[in-house]
Design a protein around this motif. Structure first.
Motif, PDB file in Angstrom:
ATOM      1  N   ILE A  61       0.712  -1.237  -0.058  1.00  0.00           N
ATOM      2  CA  ILE A  61       0.056  -0.031  -0.034  1.00  0.00           C
ATOM      3  C   ILE A  61       1.290   0.961   0.350  1.00  0.00           C
ATOM      4  O   ILE A  61       1.935   1.078   0.402  1.00  0.00           O
ATOM      5  CB  ILE A  61      -1.293   0.028   0.930  1.00  0.00           C
ATOM      6  CG1 ILE A  61       0.122  -0.003   2.588  1.00  0.00           C
ATOM      7  CG2 ILE A  61      -1.783  -1.438   1.313  1.00  0.00           C
ATOM      8  CD1 ILE A  61      -0.736   0.197   3.428  1.00  0.00           C
ATOM      9  N   GLY A  80       0.839   6.168  -0.767  1.00  0.00           N
ATOM     10  CA  GLY A  80       0.565   7.480  -0.242  1.00  0.00           C
ATOM     11  C   GLY A  80       0.532   7.883  -1.553  1.00  0.00           C
ATOM     12  O   GLY A  80       1.232   7.691  -2.034  1.00  0.00           O
ATOM     13  N   GLU A  82       4.029   7.620  -3.027  1.00  0.00           N
ATOM     14  CA  GLU A  82       4.708   7.702  -1.625  1.00  0.00           C
ATOM     15  C   GLU A  82       4.768   6.491  -0.620  1.00  0.00           C
ATOM     16  O   GLU A  82       3.736   5.939  -0.258  1.00  0.00           O
ATOM     17  CB  GLU A  82       4.957   8.978  -1.050  1.00  0.00           C
ATOM     18  CG  GLU A  82       4.131   8.899   0.206  1.00  0.00           C
ATOM     19  CD  GLU A  82       4.855  10.329   1.809  1.00  0.00           C
ATOM     20  OE1 GLU A  82       5.292  11.542   0.967  1.00  0.00           O
ATOM     21  OE2 GLU A  82       4.708   9.742   2.354  1.00  0.00           O
ATOM     22  N   MET A  92       7.056   3.128   0.939  1.00  0.00           N
ATOM     23  CA  MET A  92       9.302   3.328   2.534  1.00  0.00           C
ATOM     24  C   MET A  92       9.733   2.711   1.848  1.00  0.00           C
ATOM     25  O   MET A  92      10.611   2.370   2.634  1.00  0.00           O
ATOM     26  CB  MET A  92       8.172   3.355   3.651  1.00  0.00           C
ATOM     27  CG  MET A  92       7.116   4.463   3.863  1.00  0.00           C
ATOM     28  SD  MET A  92       6.735   3.796   5.923  1.00  0.00           S
ATOM     29  CE  MET A  92       8.447   4.871   6.635  1.00  0.00           C
ATOM     30  N   GLU A  93       9.500   1.872   1.097  1.00  0.00           N
ATOM     31  CA  GLU A  93      10.544   0.217   0.479  1.00  0.00           C
ATOM     32  C   GLU A  93      11.278   0.571  -0.909  1.00  0.00           C
ATOM     33  O   GLU A  93      12.036  -0.176  -0.907  1.00  0.00           O
ATOM     34  CB  GLU A  93       9.713  -0.618   0.924  1.00  0.00           C
ATOM     35  CG  GLU A  93       9.703  -1.038   2.466  1.00  0.00           C
ATOM     36  CD  GLU A  93       7.621  -0.734   3.066  1.00  0.00           C
ATOM     37  OE1 GLU A  93       7.072   0.057   2.071  1.00  0.00           O
ATOM     38  OE2 GLU A  93       7.382  -0.381   3.935  1.00  0.00           O
ATOM     39  N   ASN A 123      -4.056   6.342   1.161  1.00  0.00           N
ATOM     40  CA  ASN A 123      -4.798   7.371   1.619  1.00  0.00           C
ATOM     41  C   ASN A 123      -3.654   8.344   1.067  1.00  0.00           C
ATOM     42  O   ASN A 123      -3.225   8.347   0.048  1.00  0.00           O
ATOM     43  CB  ASN A 123      -4.212   7.374   3.348  1.00  0.00           C
ATOM     44  CG  ASN A 123      -2.647   7.154   2.532  1.00  0.00           C
ATOM     45  OD1 ASN A 123      -2.148   5.951   2.748  1.00  0.00           O
ATOM     46  ND2 ASN A 123      -1.508   8.007   3.268  1.00  0.00           N
ATOM     47  N   ARG A 172      -1.482  14.538   7.989  1.00  0.00           N
ATOM     48  CA  ARG A 172      -2.116  12.900   9.347  1.00  0.00           C
ATOM     49  C   ARG A 172      -2.935  12.940   9.540  1.00  0.00           C
ATOM     50  O   ARG A 172      -3.375  13.199   9.933  1.00  0.00           O
ATOM     51  CB  ARG A 172      -0.652  12.777  10.586  1.00  0.00           C
ATOM     52  CG  ARG A 172      -0.980  11.088  10.356  1.00  0.00           C
ATOM     53  CD  ARG A 172       0.480  11.231  12.026  1.00  0.00           C
ATOM     54  NE  ARG A 172      -0.627  10.636  13.036  1.00  0.00           N
ATOM     55  CZ  ARG A 172      -0.285   9.132  12.475  1.00  0.00           C
ATOM     56  NH1 ARG A 172       0.022   8.784  11.924  1.00  0.00           N
ATOM     57  NH2 ARG A 172      -0.891   7.572  13.148  1.00  0.00           N
ATOM     58  N   ARG A 217      -5.310   9.118  10.176  1.00  0.00           N
ATOM     59  CA  ARG A 217      -5.374   8.086  10.072  1.00  0.00           C
ATOM     60  C   ARG A 217      -6.826   7.517   9.892  1.00  0.00           C
ATOM     61  O   ARG A 217      -6.629   6.440   9.277  1.00  0.00           O
ATOM     62  CB  ARG A 217      -5.056   7.553  12.005  1.00  0.00           C
ATOM     63  CG  ARG A 217      -4.634   5.850  11.963  1.00  0.00           C
ATOM     64  CD  ARG A 217      -3.085   5.725  10.711  1.00  0.00           C
ATOM     65  NE  ARG A 217      -3.120   3.865  10.960  1.00  0.00           N
ATOM     66  CZ  ARG A 217      -4.386   3.407  10.113  1.00  0.00           C
ATOM     67  NH1 ARG A 217      -5.258   3.600   8.877  1.00  0.00           N
ATOM     68  NH2 ARG A 217      -4.126   2.138   9.984  1.00  0.00           N
TER      69      ARG A 217
HETATM   70  O1  LIG Z   1      -0.112   6.529  11.132  1.00  0.00           O
HETATM   71  C1  LIG Z   1      -0.596   5.034  11.834  1.00  0.00           C
HETATM   72  O2  LIG Z   1      -1.238   5.356  12.315  1.00  0.00           O
HETATM   73  C2  LIG Z   1       0.101   4.275  11.022  1.00  0.00           C
HETATM   74  C3  LIG Z   1      -1.095   2.631  10.691  1.00  0.00           C
HETATM   75  C4  LIG Z   1      -0.409   1.579  10.508  1.00  0.00           C
HETATM   76  C5  LIG Z   1       0.175   1.415   9.420  1.00  0.00           C
HETATM   77  C6  LIG Z   1       0.684   2.940   9.238  1.00  0.00           C
HETATM   78  C7  LIG Z   1       1.907   3.434   8.129  1.00  0.00           C
HETATM   79  O3  LIG Z   1       3.289   4.627   8.658  1.00  0.00           O
HETATM   80  C8  LIG Z   1       2.326   1.468   7.465  1.00  0.00           C
HETATM   81  C9  LIG Z   1       3.705   2.156   6.598  1.00  0.00           C
HETATM   82  C10 LIG Z   1       3.403   1.224   5.327  1.00  0.00           C
HETATM   83  O4  LIG Z   1       2.027   1.339   4.463  1.00  0.00           O
HETATM   84  C11 LIG Z   1       3.096   2.082   3.402  1.00  0.00           C
HETATM   85  N1  LIG Z   1       2.360   3.288   3.119  1.00  0.00           N
HETATM   86  C12 LIG Z   1       0.875   3.494   3.220  1.00  0.00           C
HETATM   87  N2  LIG Z   1       0.447   5.049   3.311  1.00  0.00           N
HETATM   88  C13 LIG Z   1       1.826   5.464   3.172  1.00  0.00           C
HETATM   89  C14 LIG Z   1       2.357   7.067   3.700  1.00  0.00           C
HETATM   90  O5  LIG Z   1       1.311   8.112   2.781  1.00  0.00           O
HETATM   91  N3  LIG Z   1       3.418   7.422   2.468  1.00  0.00           N
HETATM   92  C15 LIG Z   1       4.943   6.615   3.073  1.00  0.00           C
HETATM   93  N4  LIG Z   1       4.240   4.794   3.247  1.00  0.00           N
HETATM   94  C16 LIG Z   1       2.613   4.367   3.376  1.00  0.00           C
HETATM   95  C17 LIG Z   1       4.605   1.654   3.488  1.00  0.00           C
HETATM   96  O6  LIG Z   1       5.144   1.708   2.624  1.00  0.00           O
HETATM   97  C18 LIG Z   1       4.877   1.480   4.998  1.00  0.00           C
HETATM   98  O7  LIG Z   1       5.685  -0.067   4.519  1.00  0.00           O
HETATM   99  C19 LIG Z   1       0.390   4.114  10.244  1.00  0.00           C
END
Ligand SMILES: O=C(O)c1cccc(C(=O)CC[C@H]2O[C@@H](n3cnc4c(=O)[nH]cnc43)[C@H](O)[C@@H]2O)c1
Length: 210
Positions: A60, A62, A153, A155-156, A179, A184, A186
């Motif tokens: 997933i 953003g 965007e 993270m991997e 998202n 931020r 949630r």
């Molecule tokens: O902020 C929170 O409460 C929260 C709860 C559950 C998961 C997260 C994450 O940050 C998951 C990060 C995960 O998902 C990808 N991801 C998804 N949306 C984004 C984003 O807007 N920006 C960066 N990464 C995102 C990411 O690749 C991570 O593996 C937060």
């Protein structure tokens, strides 16, 4: 022997979504942890087995508002380490300008072409890799301006791409949007929608790779 396609995800829920949509005989989905460091190390460990023919970073992400909607599917033309560099009073300096390496890795053109053909509804564009999830309008606007071709965007991706390049294997990045990138909130995350889209897109992976 036909080597399977390796799909690297951050978390188990993403790997489950990929497995739900694909055939385990030709697609192996493996979670390796959140963030570029875990992604690079975990992917390198898996590739050291020599069992895989190509690597996809999937999960997933953003979406930049106006570029990739929640629930949409994105294919990365390039995976970019957007925070790899230095700040300066004149603005952000990417690692290339510092002379220490690269922050941009392009998807393998043949693999990307196959994915785009198999997923015609997907939005193609740059996918940023960040160690910090964007959580303010100011950062979202700055990233959108610095990267006009970026659609999402996560993270991997850049970490997985670095490991794939080290192993000499084709790489691509597939993301489904959970998202909008921005302040931020949630409650605005639509995980179910994004996981469903990830399962659907995963059904096309092997065809694209073949
Ligand atoms: O902020 C929170 O409460 C929260 C709860 C559950 C998961 C997260 C994450 O940050 C998951 C990060 C995960 O998902 C990808 N991801 C998804 N949306 C984004 C984003 O807007 N920006 C960066 N990464 C995102 C990411 O690749 C991570 O593996 C937060």
């Amino acid at each position: 022997m036909t080597y399977p396609l390796l799909v690297v995800t951050a978390v188990a829920a993403e790997a489950d979504a990929v497995r739900a949509g694909s055939d385990p005989r030709n697609v192996a989905a493996e979670p390796v942890g959140v963030g570029p460091a875990a992604a690079a190390a975990g992917t390198a460990r898996l590739l050291a087995t020599g069992h895989y023919r190509a690597v996809i970073s999937a999960g997933i992400a953003g979406g930049f508002p106006g570029r990739a909607p929640v629930g949409g599917t994105v294919l990365g033309t390039r995976s970019i380490a957007a925070d790899l560099g230095a700040e300066s009073p004149e603005g952000f300096l990417p690692i290339e300008e510092l002379g220490f390496g690269r922050s941009v890795l392009a998807a393998d053109p043949v693999l990307l072409k196959g994915l785009l053909a198999a997923l015609p509804e997907a939005i193609a564009g740059d996918v940023l890799t960040l160690a910090t999830v964007t959580g303010t309008a100011a950062t979202a606007d700055a990233l959108a301006a610095r990267f006009p071709q970026a659609v999402a965007e996560a993270m991997e991706g850049f970490g997985v791409a670095t490991a794939a390049a080290g192993a000499g294997l084709p790489f691509a990045e597939l993301r489904t949007i959970s998202n909008p990138i921005g302040p931020r909130d949630r409650d605005a995350w639509r995980l179910k929608e994004a996981f469903t889209a990830l399962s659907t897109a995963s059904g096309a992976l092997w065809t694209a790779c073949g």
